[in-house]
Design a protein around this motif. Structure first.
Motif, short mmCIF file in Angstrom:
data_model
loop_
_atom_site.label_atom_id
_atom_site.label_comp_id
_atom_site.label_asym_id
_atom_site.label_seq_id
_atom_site.Cartn_x
_atom_site.Cartn_y
_atom_site.Cartn_z
N SER A 214 0.77 -1.24 0.10
CA SER A 214 -0.07 0.06 0.02
C SER A 214 0.97 1.17 -0.04
O SER A 214 1.81 1.42 0.66
N PRO A 215 0.49 2.31 -0.51
CA PRO A 215 -0.83 2.31 -1.50
C PRO A 215 -0.45 1.58 -2.81
O PRO A 215 0.50 1.46 -3.21
N THR A 216 -1.41 1.91 -3.55
CA THR A 216 -1.48 0.97 -4.94
C THR A 216 -0.75 1.96 -6.12
O THR A 216 0.07 1.77 -6.70
N HIS A 217 -1.20 3.21 -6.02
CA HIS A 217 -0.68 4.42 -6.66
C HIS A 217 -0.41 5.51 -5.63
O HIS A 217 -1.00 5.76 -4.65
N LEU A 218 0.55 6.43 -6.33
CA LEU A 218 1.10 7.39 -5.18
C LEU A 218 1.82 8.47 -6.12
O LEU A 218 2.62 8.19 -7.06
N ILE A 219 1.33 9.75 -5.90
CA ILE A 219 1.85 10.92 -6.53
C ILE A 219 2.72 11.80 -5.66
O ILE A 219 1.99 12.18 -4.54
N GLY B 159 2.67 -4.47 -5.81
CA GLY B 159 3.46 -3.25 -6.09
C GLY B 159 2.71 -1.89 -5.94
O GLY B 159 1.72 -1.91 -5.91
N THR B 160 3.52 -1.01 -5.56
CA THR B 160 2.94 0.37 -5.49
C THR B 160 3.62 1.47 -6.57
O THR B 160 4.92 1.52 -7.00
N ARG B 161 2.83 1.83 -7.46
CA ARG B 161 3.39 2.86 -8.36
C ARG B 161 3.54 4.23 -8.02
O ARG B 161 2.51 4.75 -7.67
N LEU B 162 4.74 4.73 -8.00
CA LEU B 162 5.12 6.07 -7.58
C LEU B 162 5.28 6.91 -8.85
O LEU B 162 6.25 6.47 -9.65
N THR B 163 4.82 7.96 -8.78
CA THR B 163 5.03 9.07 -9.81
C THR B 163 5.67 9.99 -8.94
O THR B 163 4.95 10.86 -7.91
N VAL B 164 7.03 10.73 -9.54
CA VAL B 164 7.48 11.98 -8.84
C VAL B 164 7.27 12.90 -9.97
O VAL B 164 7.66 12.79 -11.02
N VAL B 165 6.62 14.22 -9.42
CA VAL B 165 6.47 15.44 -10.50
C VAL B 165 6.98 16.57 -10.07
O VAL B 165 7.43 16.57 -8.79
#
Lengths: 114, 114
Positions: free
Chosen positions: A7-12, A108-114
Motif C-alpha cells: 500500500s498504497p497502490t498508486h502515489l503521486i 506493487g506500488t506505482r510511484l510518480t514523482v512530478v
C-alpha cells in the motif's frame, strides 16, 4: 491473491518530498526484499531485510532506507525524491527456513514523482 | 551486460499457437523463477525451478543447469495469457553486500490475438 499486500497502490509525490511505502507479508515470512522497476525494465534489487536487520543492499543511495517489523510488515522510505524515482516498487517475502526458497511477490506500488 | 537475458523481447501470437520464451543466465543459481506481470504491475510467480521440468495447466517450464538456460512454454495460447513474462534467478553466491539476491531479465511482452 498473493498473501503479500502493498500500500498504497498508486502515489503521486513532488520532487524533494519524502515517501513511505508499505508491505504486509504472510505470517512467518521473515525475509523481505524490495525492488524498483522502471518502465520497460526488469526489477532492480534495492535491499533485503531478515529478522528486522538489513542483510543485503543493491546499488541504491542511502536516501533509500527500510524497516522491517516483528509483525512481518515492512516499509521502504525514500527521501529527497527525484524524478527518476518514478517507478513500480515491489516487495517479495519468504520464510527463510523453507528449503524451497519460495518467494511471494506483492502487486506493487506505482510511484510518480512530478 | 545483464546477468539474465531473455528472448524475444516482444512476441505476438495468434490464439492457439504454441509459444516459447527463452532465458539465459550467467551466474550460479540456487533457483530460477518464471514470473507473470500484468498491466498495472502485479507479479505472480508461475514456477520455481532448480532442475528438470515443471508443468501447470498449459504452462511448461524447463531448465538446463549445465547450459544455464531455461524455457517457458505456453500451449494453446489464449488472449488472457497476454502479459509480460519475466525470468528471475536467485544467486547461489552469498554476497556480503547483496545476500542471495535475485537477478531479473527485462521481460518478454506477449500479446495473444483472438
Amino acid at each position: 491473491e498473493t498473501g503479500v499486500t502493498q500500500s498504497p497502490t498508486h502515489l503521486i509525490k513532488t520532487r524533494g518530498q519524502q515517501v513511505t511505502l508499505r508491505c504486509s507479508s504472510q505470517s512467518g515470512h521473515n525475509t523481505v526484499s524490495w525492488y524498483q522497476q522502471a518502465l520497460g525494465q526488469g526489477p532492480q534489487f534495492i535491499f533485503q531485510y531478515y529478522r528486522e536487520e538489513e542483510n543485503g543492499r543493491g546499488n541504491f543511495p542511502p536516501r533509500f532506507s527500510g524497516l522491517q517489523f516483528p509483525n512481518y510488515s515492512s516499509e521502504l522510505n525514500v527521501n529527497a525524491l527525484e524524478l527518476d524515482d518514478s517507478a513500480l516498487y515491489l516487495c517479495a517475502s519468504r520464510k527463510t527456513e523453507e528449503r524451497f526458497y519460495g518467494y511471494t511477490f506483492g502487486s506493487g506500488t506505482r510511484l510518480t514523482v512530478v | 551486460k545483464n546477468e539474465v537475458e531473455q528472448s524475444p523481447q516482444n512476441l505476438t501470437a495468434q490464439e492457439g499457437e504454441f509459444i516459447t520464451i527463452n532465458c539465459s543466465y550467467s551466474v550460479g543459481i540456487s533457483a530460477l523463477h518464471w514470473l507473470q506481470q500484468h498491466p498495472g504491475g502485479g507479479i505472480v510467480s508461475l514456477f520455481m525451478l532448480s532442475s528438470g521440468k515443471k508443468k501447470h495447466g498449459r504452462l511448461i517450464a524447463t531448465i538446463n543447469i549445465q547450459e544455464k538456460h531455461s524455457s517457458l512454454h505456453i500451449t494453446a495460447s489464449h488472449p488472457r495469457d497476454s502479459a509480460v513474462y519475466i525470468c528471475a534467478v536467485r544467486s547461489s553466491t552469498l554476497s556480503q553486500n547483496t545476500g542471495n539476491q535475485f537477478y531479473f531479465g527485462t521481460g518478454t511482452s506477449l500479446t495473444v490475438i483472438p
